[in-house]
Design an enzyme around this catalytic site. Structure first.
Site, PDB file in Angstrom:
ATOM      1  N   SER A  29       0.797  -1.228   0.000  1.00  0.00           N
ATOM      2  CA  SER A  29       0.000   0.000   0.000  1.00  0.00           C
ATOM      3  C   SER A  29       0.827   1.274   0.000  1.00  0.00           C
ATOM      4  CB  SER A  29      -0.946   0.002   1.204  1.00  0.00           C
ATOM      5  OG  SER A  29      -1.908  -1.026   1.066  1.00  0.00           O
ATOM      6  N   THR A  30       2.127   1.190   0.163  1.00  0.00           N
ATOM      7  CA  THR A  30       2.930   2.401  -0.006  1.00  0.00           C
ATOM      8  C   THR A  30       2.752   2.949  -1.420  1.00  0.00           C
ATOM      9  OG1 THR A  30       4.891   1.116  -0.648  1.00  0.00           O
ATOM     10  CG2 THR A  30       4.655   1.661   1.684  1.00  0.00           C
TER      11      THR A  30
END
Length: 584
Positions: A307-308
């Site tokens: 999710s970065t």
């Protein structure tokens, strides 16, 4: 008659006398002859001895003339020096030490068995068969043991073994040991760089200088790196402790200056001691598990960063004008596509604003933003940020990212939330820096670089307004979202977590994570990006295995300990109060 008799006697006496004279002459002549022969034999013997001595003398002269030639040819490189390596503050990271190595001239060895036996008493773990083979060879030179201790040299000298000698060499010494092993690298037994910045130095011409014999005189100027040894020690300690505490396979972290691209600290564990890059087991075999520490996961490995990557997707939508911070996307239902179902982890099942998409890490909302931009625009944007190509920096062995050969809609959707593209953690941090530093992509460097120098090599990749919006989102998530676990009082930390299912043998493992957290501080005027990774943790804070429970606490400890050393002053109170707002 009487007269005749007298004459006859006289004649007989003359005959007898003549006969005696002849015999005496013959005897005297033989004696002289024998004496002459004796002299001749003596002369031959003397000549023979002289010839032998001349031959021996000639051989000694030959040895005397041959020795300097051999020495010059063999020892030009081993005695060559390498420059010291220091950190940005001048702290020593690597230097050369003078040492002694043992060699033999097998042609002068009388009894190889005896020599091996004597040396075995002084040198532990001496390979008897290999040493014996070297001593029985017909070559003029053989190394027997490199880099002896002073005591070993003294003990061997006391043995008085003919045919062996000592030669000066250089041994590389790393005072910090494991602290910066993956950055500094190490050398081989001949002082040649094999990894890290040691190898980089050789690639920049140090090898050519060594071959030309130009590195054995005056000391070379120290090579200064961008890292801060104090911060490096903190990062290495934090990631090593996290790997142990979370029972993980590996961990890592990096601190990056967002304005200059300087790598201030970077660590990857497992690591190794560059003073002892290889280790042998009791049975004499190489410890392969120890050598796995050579692998630098921060720049030499690629991972799906989870999710970065939502940071890049939302920045893309903002920069392309497809969304703004007030936009709303529908995240009420899972997305079904190509036989896959895309859903949120602890989803809200409703429409979400863009800050909420970031805060709740919505896969559905992020996929909707990517869909607005389109497949080709998505690929071009990630390429512009340097996430799809091999990163350019001084560090050798940088890994090349992986991506689908042909991008389809399902690829764009999954890549939007960090699955389907694998990049190195370092280049993820570099791209994140561009999101919050005003929109400039600055190539990373392990050497000192000023802001003016950075401007010459950087490029504008997003609008300044987009960067301001991303600072807002990072700050929002740091205060209200998954970044709360990384918040350090007074330093205003913002960022984004990333919890990804780890890919094992080409398939996603549902119960094994690869976690990351990318953070920036201080968010009102960002100066540094800090990224942490934790590979396959079995446990985390409060029993969780997500990035919020593992990678975020690592960021909190790094910033809490390192920020004061980096000159970032804490701020307490409202941002508008000039008495409480420090100059950064």
């Amino acid at each position: 008659m009487i007269s005749f008799i007298v004459r006859l006697k006289s004649r007989a006496h003359f005959v007898v006398k003549s006969d005696l004279t002849a015999k005496n002459a013959t005897f005297m002549g033989g004696r002289a002859y024998r004496k002459k022969q004796a002299k001749q034999r003596l002369g031959i013997i003397i000549a023979g001895f002289l010839a032998v001595y001349v031959l021996i003398g000639a051989r000694l002269v030959q040895y005397g003339l041959a020795e300097p030639v051999m020495t010059g040819m063999i020892f030009t490189n081993p005695v060559a020096s390498r420059p010291d390596i220091v950190d940005r503050n001048g702290e020593l990271l690597a230097t050369d030490l003078n040492t002694i190595s043992l060699y033999a001239d097998p042609r002068r060895i009388i009894d190889a068995d005896e020599v091996v036996e004597k040396l075995a008493f002084v040198i532990p773990n001496l390979d008897w068969s290999d040493t014996h083979r070297k001593l029985r060879s017909r070559t003029a030179f053989q190394w027997l043991k490199r880099q002896l201790t002073p005591k070993q040299q003294a003990d061997i000298l006391a043995l008085g073994i003919p045919g062996i000698g000592f030669r000066p060499e250089k041994r590389r010494f790393y005072p910090g040991g494991v602290t910066a092993s993956h950055i500094v690298g190490h050398v081989n037994i001949d002082n040649e760089g094999l990894a890290g910045m040691e190898r980089y130095l050789d690639q920049q011409g140090l090898v050519d200088l060594r071959l030309a014999g130009l590195t054995g005189g005056a000391p070379l100027e120290p090579v200064r790196l961008s890292i801060d040894l104090r911060v490096q020690n903190i990062v290495r300690e934090v990631v090593a402790n996290a790997m142990t505490s979370y029972k993980a396979e590996a961990a890592g972290g990096v601190v990056l200056d967002v304005e200059t691209g300087e790598v201030v600290a970077m660590a990857s564990v497992p690591d190794y001691d560059p003073n002892e890059p290889s280790r042998t087991l009791p049975d004499g075999s190489v410890d392969k598990e120890y050598e796995k520490g050579w692998f630098n996961r921060m720049s030499n490995a690629t991972f799906e960063m989870g999710s970065t990557f939502k940071s890049f997707t939302l920045a893309m939508g903002l920069d392309e004008g497809k969304i703004n911070l007030n936009s709303v996307v529908d995240a009420s239902r899972p997305i079904r596509m190509g036989g896959f179902t895309i859903k949120d982890f602890r989803g809200k099942n409703r429409q979400l604003t863009i800050p909420e998409v970031f805060q709740y890490s919505s896969n559905i909302g992020t996929a909707a933003v990517a869909d607005k931009v389109g497949i080709e625009g998505h690929r071009q944007f990630l390429t512009k940020l340097g996430l799809l190509s091999r990163m350019e920096t001084e560090m050798p062995g940088v890994a090349t990212p992986t991506q689908p050969k042909i991008w389809k809609k399902i690829n764009s959707v999954t890549i939007s939330f960090g699955h389907g593209v694998a990049t190195t953690p370092l280049q993820t941090a570099v791209a994140a820096a561009a999101l919050i530093n005003g929109g400039t992509l600055v190539p990373p460097t392990f050497l000192p670089r000023s802001r003016e120098q950075a401007e010459l090599v950087s490029s504008l990749v997003i609008k300044e307004k987009t960067s301001a919006d991303m600072r807002y989102l990072f700050d929002w998530n740091g205060v209200k979202g998954s970044g709360r676990g990384a918040q350090v009082e007074g330093f205003n930390v913002g960022g984004k977590t990333g919890t990804a299912d780890k890919v094992i043998n080409g398939r996603y493992a549902k119960d094994i994570n690869f976690n990351a957290f990318v953070a920036a501080f201080p968010m009102d005027k960002p100066k540094y990006i800090v990224l942490s990774i934790i590979d396959a943790p079995r446990t985390g804070e409060h029993g969780g295995r997500t990035a919020a429970s593992t990678a975020a606490p690592m960021i909190k400890e790094i910033i809490g300990r390192a920020a004061p050393l980096l000159g970032v002053r804490p701020r307490f109170g409202p941002a508008g109060d000039p008495n409480l707002l420090a100059d950064y």
